[in-house]
Design a protein around this motif. Structure first.
Motif, PDB file in Angstrom:
ATOM      1  N   LEU A 129      99.709  -8.408  51.606  1.00  0.00           N
ATOM      2  CA  LEU A 129     100.133 -10.294  51.385  1.00  0.00           C
ATOM      3  C   LEU A 129     101.158 -10.214  52.585  1.00  0.00           C
ATOM      4  N   VAL A 130     102.757  -9.652  52.573  1.00  0.00           N
ATOM      5  CA  VAL A 130     102.885  -9.053  53.827  1.00  0.00           C
ATOM      6  C   VAL A 130     102.400  -9.899  54.937  1.00  0.00           C
ATOM      7  N   LEU A 131     101.381  -9.087  55.333  1.00  0.00           N
ATOM      8  CA  LEU A 131     101.061  -9.483  56.962  1.00  0.00           C
ATOM      9  C   LEU A 131     100.050 -10.507  56.816  1.00  0.00           C
ATOM     10  N   ILE A 132      99.785 -11.184  55.387  1.00  0.00           N
ATOM     11  CA  ILE A 132      98.570 -12.229  55.991  1.00  0.00           C
ATOM     12  C   ILE A 132      99.684 -13.682  56.308  1.00  0.00           C
ATOM     13  N   GLY A 133     101.068 -13.306  55.499  1.00  0.00           N
ATOM     14  CA  GLY A 133     102.316 -14.066  55.190  1.00  0.00           C
ATOM     15  C   GLY A 133     102.513 -14.603  56.721  1.00  0.00           C
ATOM     16  N   SER A 134     102.801 -13.046  57.318  1.00  0.00           N
ATOM     17  CA  SER A 134     103.214 -13.137  58.644  1.00  0.00           C
ATOM     18  C   SER A 134     103.012 -13.836  59.921  1.00  0.00           C
ATOM     19  N   LEU A 135     101.871 -13.133  59.732  1.00  0.00           N
ATOM     20  CA  LEU A 135     100.483 -13.810  60.651  1.00  0.00           C
ATOM     21  C   LEU A 135     100.599 -15.614  61.134  1.00  0.00           C
ATOM     22  N   LEU A 136     100.734 -16.279  59.208  1.00  0.00           N
ATOM     23  CA  LEU A 136     100.830 -17.685  59.231  1.00  0.00           C
ATOM     24  C   LEU A 136     102.008 -17.932  60.180  1.00  0.00           C
ATOM     25  N   VAL A 137     102.995 -17.525  59.397  1.00  0.00           N
ATOM     26  CA  VAL A 137     104.297 -17.509  60.277  1.00  0.00           C
ATOM     27  C   VAL A 137     104.287 -17.941  61.755  1.00  0.00           C
ATOM     28  N   PHE A 138     104.240 -16.414  62.446  1.00  0.00           N
ATOM     29  CA  PHE A 138     103.569 -15.990  63.732  1.00  0.00           C
ATOM     30  C   PHE A 138     103.353 -17.398  64.466  1.00  0.00           C
ATOM     31  N   VAL A 139     101.602 -17.335  63.363  1.00  0.00           N
ATOM     32  CA  VAL A 139     100.474 -18.856  65.241  1.00  0.00           C
ATOM     33  C   VAL A 139     101.805 -19.782  64.498  1.00  0.00           C
ATOM     34  N   ILE A 140     102.026 -20.752  63.432  1.00  0.00           N
ATOM     35  CA  ILE A 140     102.432 -21.859  63.426  1.00  0.00           C
ATOM     36  C   ILE A 140     103.759 -21.278  64.660  1.00  0.00           C
ATOM     37  N   LEU A 141     104.302 -20.218  64.327  1.00  0.00           N
ATOM     38  CA  LEU A 141     105.624 -20.335  65.821  1.00  0.00           C
ATOM     39  C   LEU A 141     104.924 -20.317  67.193  1.00  0.00           C
ATOM     40  N   VAL A 142     104.190 -19.674  68.064  1.00  0.00           N
ATOM     41  CA  VAL A 142     103.581 -19.428  68.974  1.00  0.00           C
ATOM     42  C   VAL A 142     103.067 -20.498  68.996  1.00  0.00           C
ATOM     43  N   MET A 143     101.684 -21.022  68.372  1.00  0.00           N
ATOM     44  CA  MET A 143     101.412 -22.558  68.445  1.00  0.00           C
ATOM     45  C   MET A 143     101.335 -23.604  67.441  1.00  0.00           C
ATOM     46  N   PRO A 144     102.321 -24.535  67.533  1.00  0.00           N
ATOM     47  CA  PRO A 144     102.285 -25.419  66.698  1.00  0.00           C
ATOM     48  C   PRO A 144     101.434 -26.099  65.764  1.00  0.00           C
ATOM     49  N   GLU A 145     100.248 -26.659  67.822  1.00  0.00           N
ATOM     50  CA  GLU A 145      99.979 -27.452  67.623  1.00  0.00           C
ATOM     51  C   GLU A 145      97.812 -26.836  66.720  1.00  0.00           C
ATOM     52  N   GLY A 146      98.571 -25.778  66.742  1.00  0.00           N
ATOM     53  CA  GLY A 146      97.183 -24.866  65.827  1.00  0.00           C
ATOM     54  C   GLY A 146      96.516 -23.985  67.052  1.00  0.00           C
ATOM     55  N   VAL A 147      95.547 -22.969  67.191  1.00  0.00           N
ATOM     56  CA  VAL A 147      95.061 -22.038  67.520  1.00  0.00           C
ATOM     57  C   VAL A 147      93.946 -23.054  68.492  1.00  0.00           C
ATOM     58  N   ALA A 148      93.221 -23.988  68.264  1.00  0.00           N
ATOM     59  CA  ALA A 148      91.795 -24.136  68.821  1.00  0.00           C
ATOM     60  C   ALA A 148      92.617 -25.389  69.999  1.00  0.00           C
ATOM     61  N   PRO A 149      93.710 -25.815  69.553  1.00  0.00           N
ATOM     62  CA  PRO A 149      94.351 -27.021  70.613  1.00  0.00           C
ATOM     63  C   PRO A 149      94.314 -26.490  71.765  1.00  0.00           C
ATOM     64  N   ARG A 150      94.845 -24.630  71.787  1.00  0.00           N
ATOM     65  CA  ARG A 150      95.659 -24.407  72.777  1.00  0.00           C
ATOM     66  C   ARG A 150      95.015 -24.440  73.533  1.00  0.00           C
ATOM     67  N   LEU A 151      93.452 -23.991  72.872  1.00  0.00           N
ATOM     68  CA  LEU A 151      91.820 -22.749  73.138  1.00  0.00           C
ATOM     69  C   LEU A 151      91.972 -23.471  74.272  1.00  0.00           C
ATOM     70  N   HIS A 152      91.619 -24.796  73.772  1.00  0.00           N
ATOM     71  CA  HIS A 152      91.061 -25.751  74.428  1.00  0.00           C
ATOM     72  C   HIS A 152      92.052 -26.044  76.644  1.00  0.00           C
ATOM     73  N   GLU A 153      93.883 -26.233  75.497  1.00  0.00           N
ATOM     74  CA  GLU A 153      94.137 -26.127  77.145  1.00  0.00           C
ATOM     75  C   GLU A 153      93.816 -25.280  78.361  1.00  0.00           C
ATOM     76  N   TYR A 154      93.704 -24.342  77.441  1.00  0.00           N
ATOM     77  CA  TYR A 154      93.600 -23.000  78.756  1.00  0.00           C
ATOM     78  C   TYR A 154      92.072 -23.018  79.098  1.00  0.00           C
ATOM     79  N   VAL A 155      91.186 -23.471  78.331  1.00  0.00           N
ATOM     80  CA  VAL A 155      89.637 -23.843  79.076  1.00  0.00           C
ATOM     81  C   VAL A 155      89.981 -24.524  80.457  1.00  0.00           C
ATOM     82  N   VAL A 156      90.512 -25.973  79.227  1.00  0.00           N
ATOM     83  CA  VAL A 156      90.895 -27.377  80.864  1.00  0.00           C
ATOM     84  C   VAL A 156      91.570 -27.003  81.913  1.00  0.00           C
TER      85      VAL A 156
END
Lengths: 373, 411, 293
Positions: A322-349
Motif C-alpha cells: 500500500l505504501v508503494l501504490i500510494g506513493s506511485l499515485l502521488v508521484f504520477v500526479i505531481l509529475v504529470m498533472p494532466e495525466g499520463v495519456a495527455p503527456r504521452l500525446h504531447e511527446y508524440v506530437v
C-alpha cells in the motif's frame, strides 16, 4: 470489434471519420493500428492464460468501463462525480434481484436491461435534483459521495430476512450471493454466458462504449459538452441549455456505470455494500486522474494498469504494497498533472512535429496502456 | 441480428479456450500447497495478522516434523488487505494458478460469503476459522471457529445465574450482530430470562453517549455486547467515564481484538466473554504453544482466539490427509467426515462430521479491574443448531447458510 | 422525568456538536480557505493521536502530551506542504487524488512502525451527575467553542489573519502589496494541520487508537465543511449545529442508525437547497437586503 476491417485502404478514413475530431486524442492510422493491436492482445488473454485470465481480466475490464463512465462526465463536461460507484452498485444489486428471482434466459436478459434502466433512472433523478437545483463544482463531488455513503450505510444493515425482494436477500454486509451468470435470450432460445464468454462480452462492451463515446464527444453535442466544461456562462449565452447538457451527460455516465456494475456482479456472482464505500468510490477518480481525464483511452489504460499493479503487489504479500501504490499515485500526479495519456500525446506530437512541419494529428499509443494487462 | 451473430461468435470463441490456456504457468502440481489469505493491512489487520502467523507456524512445525505423507507443504500467502473484491481475485489465483490443496481465508463473514461462490464452483476445501454467526452447512467448507450459539450458550446462562434475568443487548448493525441478538433472545427464553432492550449500532459509530443513556434508563441486570471493530471498542472507555456499572457479557470482545490489553484498566472491569480460547488460558499445553508462537514471531502481538483456531485446523487438515492417504480434496473431505480428534491448545476437541463444525471447549473469561483474566464454567458445547435444522453433510451435500429466525418463534 | 430526558438530549447534542466541530475545523481551514481537498485529513488526525498517546505513555502529563500531538502534526503538515501540497494549489481535484495516496501510505507506515494498536490513554475528569456522561465531553465542547473563537480572532483581527485571507482571495494583488504569499500558504496549512492534530489529541482518550483511527472523522468533516460553505468559522459553527442537532435528535428518537442516515440525508438536502453552503445563503441574503435598501 469492427476494427478488423480498419487496417488500410480508402474506406478507412470514412469508417474512422465519426470517431475522430478535436475532442479526442489519437486521430491517426497509427493510433487505430495500435488500438487494434491492444484489443487483439486483450482478446488473446484467455486463449493464452486460460480461465484464470478470463475471470480476473473480466473484473478489470469492468473496472475500466466504470472508469470510462467517470472520464466521460468529468473529462468532457467537467462534472466530477465521486459517486459513480453508486450507479455501479445499484445496477449490480438490481441485476441480482431480478436474476435470482427469474433465473431463466428471459429473466437474465430482463435483469440486464432492468439494471441498466434502474441505474440510468437513478442517475437522471440525482442529476435533475442537482443540476436544476444549482448544485455545482465541488458540491456535486461531495453530494455524490454522500449519496454513495448513504447507500453503503443503508445496505449494510439489511441483513435480516425482512430485507428480501422475492427470493433475493439483500444480505447486509455479507452481501447478496448466488447471483447467476449473464445470459441472453427469450424463452429457451439464447445463450448462457460462461466464464470465457463473459470476458469477451465485457471486452466487447468496453470497446463499443469507447467507440460510441468517441463518436459522441466529436459530435455537435460533444462540442457543447466541452464548451460547458470550459465556460458554462459563455456557452449559455450562445444559446445552449447547459443545465440540460449536464443532466444528459450525467445520466449517460450513470447508464455506463450501471452496465459495468452488472458485468462486475455477474462475473463475481456476488455483490456487497463495500462497492459503495469510500475506497471504492475513490478508485474511478484515481484512474481518470492518472490516465488523464480528457482521454478515454488513458483512463482505460490507467484502470487496467493500476489494478494490475495493485493486484501484483497484493499477491506478493508485502507489507509495503500500500505504501508503494500510494506513493506511485502521488508521484504520477505531481509529475504529470494532466495525466499520463495527455503527456504521452504531447511527446508524440513534439516528436512528429520535429521532422515534419505539418501539424500532425497524432496517436496516444493505445498499446502502451491496453497492453498492461 | 447483429447481436445474435456476435453472441454466436462469442460462444464459438469461448469453445476454443481451454481451461489452463496455451501458456498456462501453473504451480508445480507435485508439491502440496496451502493458501493462507489473511489480512495483514487495512481494517482487519489487527485480528488477521495473528491468524496468518499461527497458520504459518503450524505449517512450519509440520514441515519440520517431516511434512504430511512425507511431503513438505508449500504456502501461498498474499495479503488480501481486508478487501472482499481482492479476496475473490486471490481465491481464483490460489485455485487456478497455485492449484492449492486447502484454503484458509478471511476474517469477516462478508469475506467468507464473497469467496464461497468461487469455493463452491471448484469444490475447494476451505477452512474458515473466525467465530461467526453460525449456520453454514456446506460440503467443502469447514467453519471451525465457535458459532454465536456456542459462545453465547457459554456466557448468557452463566450471567443469568450470576446477576439476574433482565438483559440489554447492544450489537453491531450487520449480519453477525443481528443474528447474535436473535441468539441472545433465544437463549434467554430457554433460561427463563428476558431481553428488556435491544440496540443495533452502525459499524462506524464511535460515540456511545445515547446508547449508554438508554442502557442506564433500562437498568438491566447485565448487558450483552456484540460490538465489533475499531470504532466500537471506544464503547468501553465511554462506559467507564459514564459510570455505567452493569456487568457486560460478550462474544466478540477480548478474545479477538484483545481490548483488555489495548484499553487502560479498569474500562473492561466485569466483562465476561464466552470463548473457546484466549492466550491467557493457564494450561501447560497452551503455555507451551504461546511460547512457541512468540519465539517464532518475536514482536509482542496478541495470540487471539482465531489464531488458535487456524493453528489447530492445520492439524485437523493433516490428520484428514493422512487418513485419506492422498491430498485429493474430495477424499480428504470424506476422511474428515469420518470424524477427527485433535489436541488443540484449547483442549482435546473433536470435529463433528455431520456439520463440519467443532465441538468446542467453551469457557467464560472474566476481566477484573486490572484486566487480569480468569476462566470459569468450562464445558464442551456441540454445534447443536445445525443438528436441529437437519444439516448432515455426510449423507447430503448442501451449500446453505441457515438462520435461526426460520426455526424459532422467538427470533 | 421530561426534564432529565431533555437534559440527556442536550448532552447528546453537546457530544455530537463537539465531535463535528473538532473533526471539521482543520479541514475547514485547509479546504475552505486553501482549496485543497485533503483526503488525508483523517491521517493528520491520526498523527496527532499517535503523538499524544506515545507522549503520554512516555510519562508526560496529558495536556502536555496533547500539545506535543498538536506541534508534531503541525510540523508534519509543514513538511508535507513544502514537498507535495504546494504543487497543488489551484488544482482542487488533483489534490484529492494525491492526498488519497498520502492517506494510504500513512496508514500503512504507521502500521509498519507502531504495529496494529497503540496504548490507550483513558478518559480524564470522571463522570457528570444526573446525565451520567463523562465530564470530558463538556470540556471538549468548551474547547471546540474556544477553538472557533480563537480562529475567528486570528483571521479577523490580527495582521497575519488579514494577510492570509488576502492571499487566499487574490494571490496576485496580495503579493503586489508586499505579502509573502508563499509563507502565508505554508502557515495556513500548518495551522490547519495543527488543528487536525488537536482533534486527534483530544479524542485519543475517547476512542481506541489503531492505524484506522482517522477514518472515523473523515465523513463528518467533509459533510460539515461543504454544508458550511466558504466562510470557515461561521460555516463550521452553523453546519455543526445543524448536523449535530439532526444527528442527536434522530439518534435519540430512532437509534444510531437513523441518526447517521438522517444526518447524511439532511446534508444532501442542505447542499441542494443551499448550493453555496449556509454561509453562501447568508451572503446572498445580506446582498439582497443591501440592494433593497
Amino acid at each position: 470489434m469492427s476494427l478488423g476491417s480498419d487496417s488500410s485502404g480508402g474506406l478507412l478514413a470514412a469508417v474512422r471519420e465519426p470517431f475522430e475530431g478535436p475532442n479526442t486524442m489519437g486521430n491517426t492510422p497509427a493510433f487505430w493500428l495500435g488500438l487494434t493491436a491492444a484489443v487483439t492482445l486483450l482478446a488473446a488473454m484467455p486463449v493464452l492464460f486460460g480461465y484464470y485470465a478470463a475471470e480476473i481480466g473480466a473484473v478489470f475490464l469492468a473496472y475500466a468501463l466504470l472508469g470510462v463512465s467517470l472520464c466521460f462526465i468529468w473529462g468532457y463536461c467537467g462534472i466530477l462525480s465521486f459517486g459513480q460507484v453508486a450507479f455501479f452498485g445499484v445496477a449490480g444489486y438490481a441485476f441480482g434481484i431480478v436474476a435470482i428471482n427469474v433465473p431463466t434466459l428471459t429473466g437474465l436478459t430482463l435483469g440486464l436491461l432492468a439494471a441498466v434502466a434502474v441505474s440510468t433512472a437513478f442517475a437522471a433523478a440525482l442529476g435533475y435534483f442537482m443540476f436544476y437545483g444549482g448544485v455545482r463544482d465541488v458540491y456535486v463531488t461531495i453530494l455524490t459521495l454522500v449519496v454513495a455513503l448513504v447507500l453503503y450505510t443503508f445496505l449494510g444493515q439489511t441483513a435480516g430476512g425482512e430485507w428480501a425482494i422475492g427470493d433475493a436477500r439483500l444480505g447486509g454486509f455479507n452481501g447478496m450471493s448466488g447471483v447467476p451468470d449473464l445470459g441472453v435470450g427469450i424463452g429457451s432460445v439464447g445463450l448462457e454466458i460462461g466464464i470465457v464468454g463473459h470476458y469477451y462480452v465485457t471486452l466487447g462492451a468496453l470497446v463499443v462504449t469507447y467507440l460510441g463515446l468517441r463518436a459522441l464527444v466529436n459530435s455537435q453535442f460533444g462540442y457543447a459538452m466541452v464548451a460547458t466544461r470550459e465556460d458554462e456562462r459563455r456557452t449559455e449565452m450562445f444559446g445552449y441549455d447547459t443545465t440540460f447538457i449536464k443532466f444528459v451527460v450525467f445520466t449517460i455516465g450513470g447508464a455506463i456505470a450501471g452496465l459495468s456494475g452488472v458485468l462486475f456482479t455477474a462475473q463475481n456472482n456476488y455483490i456487497d455494500p463495500s462497492v459503495f464505500g469510500i475506497t471504492a468510490a475513490a478508485l474511478p477518480v484515481v484512474w481518470a486522474s492518472v490516465g488523464g481525464r480528457t482521454s478515454l483511452i488513458g483512463t482505460i489504460g490507467a484502470a487496467l494498469a493500476i489494478q494490475f499493479v495493485d493486484y501484483q503487489l497484493a499477491l506478493s504479500g508485502s507489507e509495503w504494497a500500500l505504501v508503494l501504490i500510494g506513493s506511485l499515485l502521488v508521484f504520477v500526479i505531481l509529475v504529470m498533472p494532466e495525466g499520463v495519456a495527455p503527456r504521452l500525446h504531447e511527446y508524440v506530437v513534439e516528436y512528429r512535429a520535429s521532422p515534419d512541419p505539418t501539424p500532425a494529428e497524432t496517436p496516444a499509443p493505445g498499446e502502451v496502456h491496453g497492453g498492461d494487462d | 441480428m447483429l447481436a445474435a451473430a456476435s453472441v454466436g461468435a462469442l460462444s464459438a470463441l469461448g469453445g476454443c479456450v481451454d481451461e489452463g490456456g496455451v501458456l498456462s504457468l501453473g504451480a508445480d502440481p507435485e508439491k502440496p500447497t496451502v493458501a493462507i489469505l489473511e489480512d495483514r493491512s487495512q481494517t482487519f489487520a489487527l485480528t488477521g495478522t495473528p491468524k496468518y502467523r499461527a497458520t504459518k507456524l503450524a505449517v512450519e512445525e509440520i514441515n519440520r516434523d517431516g511434512g504430511i505423507l512425507g511431503q513438505e507443504i508449500d504456502v501461498f500467502a498474499p495479503d488480501p488487505q481486508s478487501d472482499n473484491m481482492r479476496y475473490q481475485d486471490l481465491t481464483r489465483h490460489a485455485i487456478y494458478q497455485e492449484d492449492v490443496d486447502a484454503l484458509w481465508a478471511g476474517y469477516s463473514s462478508a469475506t467468507r460469503e464473497a469467496i464461497r461462490p468461487i469455493v463452491n464452483d471448484h469444490e475447494q476445501l476451505y477452512f474458515y476459522t473466525t467465530q461467526y454467526e453460525g449456520g453454514v452447512c456446506d460440503r467443502s467448507v469447514f467453519p471451525l471457529g465457535a458459532t454465536a450459539r456456542q459462545q453465547l450458550g457459554a456466557v448468557v446462562p452463566y450471567l443469568i445465574e450470576e446477576y439476574g434475568d433482565e438483559i440489554y443487548t447492544v450489537a453491531a448493525d450487520y449480519n453477525f450482530g443481528q443474528l447474535s441478538g436473535d441468539w441472545v433472545r433465544i437463549i434467554a427464553e430457554e433460561h427463563g430470562a428476558e431481553v428488556v432492550g435491544e440496540e443495533y449500532v452502525p459499524l462506524d459509530e464511535s460515540q456511545f453517549g445515547s446508547t449508554i443513556n438508554r442502557i442506564q434508563s433500562a437498568d438491566p441486570d447485565f448487558m450483552m455486547s456484540m460490538l465489533v471493530g475499531q470504532d466500537h471498542s471506544a464503547f468501553y472507555e465511554q462506559r467507564l467515564a459514564s459510570g455505567l456499572e452493569v456487568p457486560v457479557g460478550t462474544s466478540t470482545n477480548m478474545a479477538q481484538a484483545y481490548e483488555h490489553l489495548r484499553i487502560d484498566p479498569p474500562a473492561l472491569k466485569d466483562v465476561y466473554a464466552g470463548v473457546n480460547y484466549m492466550e491467557e488460558l493457564p494450561t501447560d499445553r497452551n503455555e507451551a504453544f504461546v511460547e512457541r508462537y512468540h519465539d517464532r514471531w518475536d514482536d509482542d502481538g496478541y495470540l487471539n482466539q482465531e489464531a488458535q483456531n487456524n493453528y489447530f485446523s492445520v492439524y485437523v487438515y493433516k490428520k484428514g490427509v493422512e487418513r485419506a492417504g492422498t491430498f485429493d480434496q474430495a477424499a480428504v473431505i470424506d476422511a474428515l467426515e469420518e470424524g477427527i480428534e485433535v489436541e488443540a491448545p484449547e483442549g482435546d476437541i473433536a470435529l463433528d462430521p455431520a456439520t463440519h463444525h467443532m465441538e468446542h471447549n467453551m469457557r467464560v473469561a472474566h476481566a477484573d479491574e486490572n484486566h487480569e483474566i480468569t476462566f470459569d464454567a468450562e464445558r464442551k458445547i456441540e454445534p447443536a443448531f445445525l443438528h436441529d435444522v437437519g444439516c448432515d453433510l455426510t449423507s447430503e451435500d448442501e451449500q446453505t447458510q441457515y438462520e435461526p429466525d426460520a426455526f424459532y418463534e422467538e427470533a | 422525568m421530561a426534564g432529565i430526558e431533555l437534559l440527556n438530549f442536550g448532552f447528546e447534542f453537546v457530544e455530537v456538536f463537539a465531535f463535528i466541530v473538532l473533526a471539521t475545523v482543520g479541514l475547514a481551514v485547509i479546504f475552505g480557505m486553501m482549496g485543497i481537498i485533503n483526503l488525508a485529513h483523517g491521517e493528520f488526525i491520526l498523527v496527532g493521536a499517535y503523538a499524544t498517546t506515545f507522549a503520554f505513555a512516555a510519562g508526560l502529563p496529558l495536556p502536555l502530551a496533547m500539545l506535543t500531538g498538536v506541534v508534531i502534526t503541525a510540523v508534519f503538515g509543514l513538511v508535507l506542504e513544502r514537498f507535495i501540497i504546494r504543487h497543488l494549489y489551484g488544482r482542487l481535484l488533483d489534490s484529492m487524488v494525491v492526498t488519497w495516496g498520502i492517506s494510504l501510505v500513512m496508514i500503512q507506515l504507521v502500521r509498519i512502525a507502531f504495529g496494529n494498536s497503540a496504548p490507550g490513554v483513558g478518559i480524564p475528569f470522571g463522570q457528570l451527575p444526573v446525565v451520567d456522561g463523562p465530564v470530558y465531553y463538556l470540556v471538549l465542547a468548551t474547547i471546540a467553542v474556544g477553538v472557533l473563537g480563537g480562529l475567528y480572532a486570528l483571521f479577523a483581527w490580527t495582521d497575519f489573519g488579514v494577510r492570509a485571507r488576502a492571499t487566499m482571495q487574490d494571490e496576485e494583488t496580495a503579493r503586489s502589496m508586499g505579502v509573502d504569499t508563499d509563507r502565508m500558504y505554508m502557515a495556513t496549512f500548518g495551522i490547519g494541520s495543527g488543528l487536525a492534530g488537536f482533534a486527534g489529541a483530544l479524542y485519543a482518550p475517547v476512542m481506541t487508537i489503531t492505524p484506522e483511527y482517522g477514518t472515523g472523522f473523515l465523513v463528518e468533516a467533509f459533510v460539515a465543511v461543504v454544508v458550511g460553505g466558504s466562510s470557515v468559522i461561521v460555516g463550521t459553527i452553523l453546519a455543526s449545529g445543524f448536523l449535530g442537532s439532526v444527528n442527536a435528535a434522530f439518534t435519540n428518537l430512532a437509534g444510531t442508525f437513523m441518526g447517521q442516515v438522517a444526518m447524511l440525508v439532511a446534508a444532501i438536502v442542505a447542499i441542494r437547497l443551499m448550493p453555496d453552503g449556509i454561509t453562501g445563503l447568508l451572503a446572498d441574503w445580506r446582498e439582497n437586503r443591501g440592494e433593497s435598501r
